[in-house]
Scaffold this active site. Structure first.
Site, short mmCIF file in Angstrom:
data_model
loop_
_atom_site.label_atom_id
_atom_site.label_comp_id
_atom_site.label_asym_id
_atom_site.label_seq_id
_atom_site.Cartn_x
_atom_site.Cartn_y
_atom_site.Cartn_z
N HIS A 54 19.46 5.31 29.56
CA HIS A 54 19.36 3.88 29.87
C HIS A 54 19.18 3.72 31.38
CE1 HIS A 54 20.36 -0.34 30.31
NE2 HIS A 54 20.15 -0.47 29.02
N GLU A 91 20.41 1.80 33.41
CA GLU A 91 21.66 1.63 34.17
C GLU A 91 22.31 2.97 34.45
OE1 GLU A 91 23.44 -1.25 31.55
OE2 GLU A 91 22.00 -2.76 32.21
N LYS A 123 27.01 -2.34 26.05
CA LYS A 123 27.38 -1.88 27.41
C LYS A 123 28.90 -1.84 27.53
CE LYS A 123 23.09 -3.97 28.93
NZ LYS A 123 22.23 -4.29 30.02
N GLY A 132 18.56 -7.70 31.58
CA GLY A 132 19.66 -8.55 32.03
C GLY A 132 19.24 -9.60 33.04
N ASN A 150 23.09 -3.10 22.28
CA ASN A 150 23.75 -2.31 23.32
C ASN A 150 24.81 -3.20 23.97
OD1 ASN A 150 24.52 -0.70 25.44
ND2 ASN A 150 22.63 -0.97 26.63
N GLU A 157 11.84 -0.15 28.20
CA GLU A 157 12.63 -1.20 28.83
C GLU A 157 12.23 -1.31 30.30
OE1 GLU A 157 16.52 -1.92 26.58
OE2 GLU A 157 16.91 -0.30 27.96
N SER A 192 15.84 -8.47 28.03
CA SER A 192 16.03 -9.91 27.83
C SER A 192 15.42 -10.42 26.53
CB SER A 192 15.50 -10.69 29.04
OG SER A 192 16.23 -10.34 30.21
C1 PEP Z 1 19.66 -3.31 27.47
O1 PEP Z 1 20.85 -3.25 27.69
O2 PEP Z 1 19.08 -2.28 27.15
C2 PEP Z 1 18.98 -4.58 27.60
C3 PEP Z 1 17.72 -4.65 27.29
O3 PEP Z 1 19.72 -5.66 28.05
P1 PEP Z 1 19.27 -7.21 28.02
O4 PEP Z 1 18.84 -7.51 26.62
O5 PEP Z 1 20.51 -7.96 28.41
O6 PEP Z 1 18.17 -7.37 29.00
#
Ligand code: PEP
Length: 257
Positions: free
Chosen positions: A96, A98, A12, A172, A10, A166, A208
């Site tokens: 997501h 976000e 983003k 992040g 992803n 998630e 992460s």
């Molecule tokens: C994500 O964008 O879904 C994500 C898990 O980001 P990160 O790996 O940076 O935590």
């Protein structure tokens, strides 16, 4: 039941056309060590068509990061699932955290987006996960279970859907859930899959995931792959995460982190 591993990037709101050399570099870095896994790259919509052609040439999949509910119409700025498919996408991320947090997206909306994805022939990657406050209050299963049920498309069949667990507090932040917590949440989600088809449901972990923790996470029985943000922005680190999926094939087991 065999579920093919899926490792998804992803990006983003990162990436310009000049960054698409990433795709060839990723292929070169994986070389002969490429595991038997679907490798999905979800770039910003501006890059999707070009990225999808490059992905197809290198045996990768391409996906969108969001889609509209409607198939077409007067929705300035929105992109339909059919448009993503036309640009070469096979998957689309919906819900997501976000977007849930930053754009007020509810599970009702996410469900409608997942239905739009299926109508267009895309596989929805439905994101669910609890906040830290919800986990600390002992509500991780209740919250993710509610999100799963309410975001699940009507008449959706598990084999056509991907769920990404998630935990919001791990995205992040550099923090990952413990292997025991990941294993427990994935087993819970599989058992809670609407329609009872959990055995066919691919459940990705996201939060992460990095080269140094990917092998342990991907070795867990109910983890069918990963959704990767930060570590997917460099071909070297994403290749290392993908290579860690070998841990699934060899059935390795790791101590908790
Ligand atoms: C994500 O964008 O879904 C994500 C898990 O980001 P990160 O790996 O940076 O935590």
């Amino acid at each position: 039941m065999t579920r093919r591993t899926l490792i998804a990037a992803n990006w983003k709101m990162h990436g310009l056309r000049g960054d698409l050399g990433f795709i060839g570099e990723l292929d070169a870095r994986l070389g002969a060590a490429r595991p038997d896994a679907g490798i999905l790259i979800c770039p910003p919509a501006t890059l999707l068509a070009e990225a999808a052609s490059a992905c197809a040439a290198h045996g990768f999949l391409a996906g969108g990061q969001d889609c509209a509910v409607a198939d077409s119409g007067a929705f300035t700025g929105d992109l339909s699932a059919g448009m993503l498919r036309d640009a070469g996408a096979s998957h689309v991320i919906v819900g997501h955290s976000e977007r849930r947090a930053g754009h007020g997206e509810t599970s009702v909306l996410v469900k409608a987006k997942a239905e739009a994805a299926l109508r267009a022939g895309l596989t929805p990657v439905i994101c669910i996960g609890e906040t830290l406050a919800e986990r600390d209050a002992g509500r991780a299963e209740a919250v993710t279970g509610e999100q799963l049920a309410a975001s699940w498309p009507a008449r959706g069949v598990a084999k056509d859907i991907v769920v990404a667990y998630e935990p919001v507090w791990a995205i992040g932040t550099g923090r990952t859930a413990s292997l025991a917590d990941i294993a427990a949440m994935h087993a819970f989600i599989r058992a809670a899959a609407p329609g009872g088809g959990g055995a066919a449901l691919r459940i990705l972990y996201g939060g992460s995931v990095k080269p140094d923790n990917a092998a342990g996470i991907l070795a867990l029985d109910d983890v069918d792959g990963a959704l990767v943000g930060g570590a997917s922005l460099q071909a070297a680190s994403f290749a290392a995460v993908i290579s860690a999926a070998q841990s699934r094939r060899h059935g390795l087991r790791f101590a908790d982190n």
